[in-house]
Design a protein around this motif. Structure first.
Motif, short mmCIF file in Angstrom:
data_model
loop_
_atom_site.label_atom_id
_atom_site.label_comp_id
_atom_site.label_asym_id
_atom_site.label_seq_id
_atom_site.Cartn_x
_atom_site.Cartn_y
_atom_site.Cartn_z
N HIS A 1 50.86 8.29 8.56
CA HIS A 1 50.35 7.00 9.03
C HIS A 1 50.65 6.87 10.51
CE1 HIS A 1 50.71 2.32 8.93
NE2 HIS A 1 49.58 2.73 9.48
N ILE A 2 49.59 6.74 11.31
CA ILE A 2 49.73 6.60 12.76
C ILE A 2 49.33 5.18 13.14
CG2 ILE A 2 49.00 7.44 15.03
CD1 ILE A 2 48.10 9.72 12.33
N THR A 3 50.28 4.42 13.67
CA THR A 3 50.03 3.05 14.09
C THR A 3 49.74 3.02 15.59
OG1 THR A 3 51.50 2.16 12.39
CG2 THR A 3 50.97 0.72 14.22
N LEU A 4 48.62 2.42 15.96
CA LEU A 4 48.25 2.29 17.36
C LEU A 4 48.19 0.82 17.76
CD1 LEU A 4 45.35 4.94 17.62
CD2 LEU A 4 47.79 5.27 18.02
N GLU A 5 48.30 0.57 19.06
CA GLU A 5 48.15 -0.80 19.57
C GLU A 5 46.65 -1.10 19.62
OE1 GLU A 5 50.47 -2.92 19.98
OE2 GLU A 5 52.04 -1.47 19.52
N GLY A 6 46.18 -1.93 18.71
CA GLY A 6 44.76 -2.24 18.69
C GLY A 6 44.40 -2.94 17.41
N GLY A 7 43.10 -3.14 17.22
CA GLY A 7 42.59 -3.83 16.05
C GLY A 7 41.93 -2.88 15.07
N HIS A 8 40.75 -3.25 14.61
CA HIS A 8 40.07 -2.50 13.55
C HIS A 8 39.38 -1.26 14.09
CE1 HIS A 8 38.49 -2.26 9.50
NE2 HIS A 8 37.26 -2.16 9.95
N ASN A 9 38.77 -1.38 15.27
CA ASN A 9 37.95 -0.29 15.82
C ASN A 9 38.75 0.48 16.87
OD1 ASN A 9 35.99 1.35 17.00
ND2 ASN A 9 34.41 -0.20 16.84
#
Length: 253
Positions: A224-232
């Motif tokens: 699981h890679i979490t990025l700073e951002g929303g859905h797209n």
């Protein structure tokens, strides 16, 4: 990057979301180092707007045939939203040549008791795509909670971009055929599979970030890679997605 890597690495096949097209992946592709990419227009979209599939299984066969036609025998899949759900179903059918699966903001499937409500929900949208001016439908589509992180400027830009690239009735047919309500639950498959699987979620996309975190707790092999951002994320954080893909491809060298 060595020529050996370039010739031996599996092709990265990219599947966009509903209302998108193959060009959505341009920035991600540009950031990849020596990776052969194949971004496809989904049925009902882009150059394939006249192509119809009636089910997830029909899409699976369409993708298999498309890859054969393109000469792709070894590949990895990256799919966003609808494209991620289609990629996941395809992977669950254990196609020959698939070496890894990457999902971005994609749902693994609803419990059986929630599916009929989702089919009805998607049918309402499909009817609107068929019968109403596309601009009006898109204005409401991008007000859905999953797009809550968009600014008004981003929302307007997205609507204008999708307005010129989509045909309402074609979108309606694809939405009906691939409703989340028709998708089998693939949570257990993700828990059990030995296929390398990665999942990108955005910290500002509360629904899918929570879903991905839950999935990762159930499927310890899933990355699981979490990025700073929303859905797209491939639009908001293309460099971060490219960086993670490059790192994985380097492990193949």
């Amino acid at each position: 990057m060595s020529s050996k890597f370039q010739t031996q690495a599996p092709t990265l096949v990219l599947l966009h979301g509903l209302l998108g097209d193959r060009h959505d992946w341009a920035e991600v592709s540009a950031g990849l180092d020596g990776v052969d990419c194949l971004a496809l227009d989904l049925p009902g979209h882009g150059q394939n707007h006249r192509v119809r599939v009636a089910s997830f299984e029909a899409f699976h066969h369409w993708l298999c045939d498309t890859l054969i036609d393109r000469g792709v025998s070894r590949y990895c899949l990256l799919g966003y939203s609808l494209g991620g759900r289609l990629a996941l179903y395809h992977a669950s059918r254990q196609p020959s040549g698939l070496e890894a699966l990457w999902l971005e903001s994609a749902h693994p499937g609803l419990p059986a008791n929630e599916r009929s409500a989702r089919i009805a929900h998607d049918e309402r949208w499909a009817t609107r795509f068929e019968q109403e001016p596309l601009e009006d439908v898109l204005a409401d589509w991008y007000q859905q909670p999953v797009f809550a992180d968009l600014t008004e400027v981003q929302r307007t830009r997205q609507i204008q971009r999708r307005l010129g690239a989509n045909h309402g009735p074609a979108v309606a047919k694809m939405l009906r055929a691939t409703s989340l309500g028709h998708q089998p639950s693939l949570w257990q498959w993700l828990e059990d599979t030995s296929l390398p699987v990665g999942y990108f979620s955005g910290r500002r996309d509360a629904k899918f970030h929570h879903l991905a975190s839950r999935l990762a707790s159930l499927a310890p092999r899933l990355r699981h890679i979490t990025l700073e951002g929303g859905h797209n994320l491939h639009s908001e954080q293309p460099d971060d997605i490219s960086h993670n893909l490059n790192a994985w491809y380097q492990t193949l060298g």
